[in-house]
Design a protein around this motif. Structure first.
Motif, PDB file in Angstrom:
ATOM      1  N   ALA A  97       0.826  -1.213   0.000  1.00 46.61           N
ATOM      2  CA  ALA A  97       0.000   0.000   0.000  1.00 46.61           C
ATOM      3  C   ALA A  97       0.859   1.261   0.000  1.00 46.61           C
ATOM      4  O   ALA A  97       0.485   2.277  -0.598  1.00 46.61           O
ATOM      5  CB  ALA A  97      -0.939   0.000   1.207  1.00 46.61           C
ATOM      6  N   LEU A  98       2.007   1.201   0.648  1.00 46.68           N
ATOM      7  CA  LEU A  98       2.922   2.350   0.713  1.00 46.68           C
ATOM      8  C   LEU A  98       3.707   2.552  -0.587  1.00 46.68           C
ATOM      9  O   LEU A  98       4.409   3.551  -0.733  1.00 46.68           O
ATOM     10  CB  LEU A  98       3.895   2.178   1.880  1.00 46.68           C
ATOM     11  CG  LEU A  98       3.255   2.258   3.267  1.00 46.68           C
ATOM     12  CD1 LEU A  98       4.142   1.589   4.302  1.00 46.68           C
ATOM     13  CD2 LEU A  98       2.948   3.699   3.632  1.00 46.68           C
ATOM     14  N   THR A  99       3.581   1.628  -1.507  1.00 51.19           N
ATOM     15  CA  THR A  99       4.329   1.642  -2.765  1.00 51.19           C
ATOM     16  C   THR A  99       3.481   2.254  -3.873  1.00 51.19           C
ATOM     17  O   THR A  99       2.355   1.802  -4.119  1.00 51.19           O
ATOM     18  CB  THR A  99       4.726   0.203  -3.146  1.00 51.19           C
ATOM     19  OG1 THR A  99       5.510  -0.343  -2.087  1.00 51.19           O
ATOM     20  CG2 THR A  99       5.511   0.162  -4.438  1.00 51.19           C
ATOM     21  N   LYS A 100       4.024   3.266  -4.532  1.00 52.35           N
ATOM     22  CA  LYS A 100       3.313   3.861  -5.659  1.00 52.35           C
ATOM     23  C   LYS A 100       3.230   2.838  -6.798  1.00 52.35           C
ATOM     24  O   LYS A 100       4.172   2.091  -7.046  1.00 52.35           O
ATOM     25  CB  LYS A 100       4.026   5.126  -6.131  1.00 52.35           C
ATOM     26  CG  LYS A 100       3.906   6.283  -5.172  1.00 52.35           C
ATOM     27  CD  LYS A 100       4.387   7.540  -5.822  1.00 52.35           C
ATOM     28  CE  LYS A 100       5.567   8.219  -5.244  1.00 52.35           C
ATOM     29  NZ  LYS A 100       6.689   7.687  -4.652  1.00 52.35           N
ATOM     30  N   GLN A 120      -5.759   0.094   4.968  1.00 52.26           N
ATOM     31  CA  GLN A 120      -4.854  -0.661   5.838  1.00 52.26           C
ATOM     32  C   GLN A 120      -5.058  -0.244   7.298  1.00 52.26           C
ATOM     33  O   GLN A 120      -5.650   0.794   7.584  1.00 52.26           O
ATOM     34  CB  GLN A 120      -3.401  -0.381   5.435  1.00 52.26           C
ATOM     35  CG  GLN A 120      -3.019  -0.898   4.072  1.00 52.26           C
ATOM     36  CD  GLN A 120      -3.045  -2.413   4.037  1.00 52.26           C
ATOM     37  OE1 GLN A 120      -2.464  -3.078   4.891  1.00 52.26           O
ATOM     38  NE2 GLN A 120      -3.721  -2.965   3.036  1.00 52.26           N
ATOM     39  N   PRO A 121      -4.514  -1.023   8.227  1.00 48.89           N
ATOM     40  CA  PRO A 121      -4.548  -0.617   9.636  1.00 48.89           C
ATOM     41  C   PRO A 121      -3.834   0.722   9.835  1.00 48.89           C
ATOM     42  O   PRO A 121      -2.972   1.112   9.043  1.00 48.89           O
ATOM     43  CB  PRO A 121      -3.790  -1.740  10.355  1.00 48.89           C
ATOM     44  CG  PRO A 121      -3.764  -2.900   9.417  1.00 48.89           C
ATOM     45  CD  PRO A 121      -3.833  -2.318   8.032  1.00 48.89           C
ATOM     46  N   ARG A 122      -4.162   1.393  10.906  1.00 49.19           N
ATOM     47  CA  ARG A 122      -3.610   2.723  11.192  1.00 49.19           C
ATOM     48  C   ARG A 122      -2.086   2.729  11.317  1.00 49.19           C
ATOM     49  O   ARG A 122      -1.447   3.760  11.124  1.00 49.19           O
ATOM     50  CB  ARG A 122      -4.237   3.294  12.470  1.00 49.19           C
ATOM     51  CG  ARG A 122      -5.732   3.603  12.341  1.00 49.19           C
ATOM     52  CD  ARG A 122      -5.935   4.914  11.617  1.00 49.19           C
ATOM     53  NE  ARG A 122      -7.311   5.216  11.351  1.00 49.19           N
ATOM     54  CZ  ARG A 122      -7.995   6.197  11.916  1.00 49.19           C
ATOM     55  NH1 ARG A 122      -7.444   6.933  12.835  1.00 49.19           N
ATOM     56  NH2 ARG A 122      -9.240   6.417  11.573  1.00 49.19           N
ATOM     57  N   GLU A 123      -1.499   1.595  11.634  1.00 47.85           N
ATOM     58  CA  GLU A 123      -0.035   1.522  11.719  1.00 47.85           C
ATOM     59  C   GLU A 123       0.618   1.918  10.396  1.00 47.85           C
ATOM     60  O   GLU A 123       1.681   2.550  10.380  1.00 47.85           O
ATOM     61  CB  GLU A 123       0.405   0.099  12.108  1.00 47.85           C
ATOM     62  CG  GLU A 123       0.064  -0.300  13.517  1.00 47.85           C
ATOM     63  CD  GLU A 123      -1.352  -0.848  13.714  1.00 47.85           C
ATOM     64  OE1 GLU A 123      -1.612  -1.412  14.798  1.00 47.85           O
ATOM     65  OE2 GLU A 123      -2.201  -0.731  12.797  1.00 47.85           O
TER      66      GLU A 123
END
Length: 181
Positions: A97-100, A120-123
């Motif tokens: 998810a953090l990956t473009k 995704q979870p808040r973490e």
């Protein structure tokens, strides 16, 4: 209060990130200065670890591992399947998810990533906030004013979208946005 993350999970992700990013560097704030790329995931992880002290309800192992690994899919040859096999579903999905998505037009890559992060979870939200805090330390010397302004504006979108996950990271991000010029 005990931390919500373990040294063993940290070291597992740190060692993996060190190998994945081996030899990578990035430009420093002064012309001709280069930093080892691992400086960036370490800075992001420091921000996340600090934020976890205010949120004992968060899974610290998930947050710390995703912080250390947040760029391995985007910037190395590491594949999702490898992360899944080594770290499990939650970490692999968080890093993904953090990956473009490079297959999308650049103009919509961030909005797509933010949409996936919100699922995704808040973490994982913490990691993105911390990532942008780290990235706003200084304007890269080769950027012009327009690119820096667009990056600052994008940071405000990140703050507005994900800030509810952690008021302390939101405040730090807002301070960095104000200073970024």
């Amino acid at each position: 209060m005990l931390p919500t993350w373990s040294q063993d999970s940290y070291l597992q992700a740190w060692d993996f990130a060190c190998l994945a990013h081996r030899g990578q560097v990035y430009a420093g704030h002064a012309a001709g200065v280069e930093y080892d790329y691992l400086n960036h995931p370490a800075a992001v992880t420091m921000e996340v670890i600090h934020a976890l002290a205010f949120h004992p309800e968060y899974d610290g192992n998930l947050a710390v591992q995703c912080a250390l690994l947040h760029d391995v899919l985007e910037d190395t040859q590491t594949q999702y399947a490898t992360l899944l096999a080594v770290f499990g579903q939650a970490v692999a999905d968080g890093v993904s998810a953090l990956t473009k998505d490079a297959s999308l037009p650049k103009a919509i890559q961030m909005s797509d990533s933010l949409h996936r992060i919100c699922q995704q979870p808040r973490e994982i939200w913490l990691v993105k906030l911390a990532d942008r805090i780290s990235n706003l330390q200084y304007v890269p010397p080769h950027w012009g004013a327009a690119k820096a302004a667009a990056y600052r504006d994008e940071a405000q979108v990140i703050a507005d979208t994900l800030g509810a996950a952690c008021p302390s990271l939101l405040q730090r991000l807002q301070e960095h946005i104000q200073r970024y010029a």
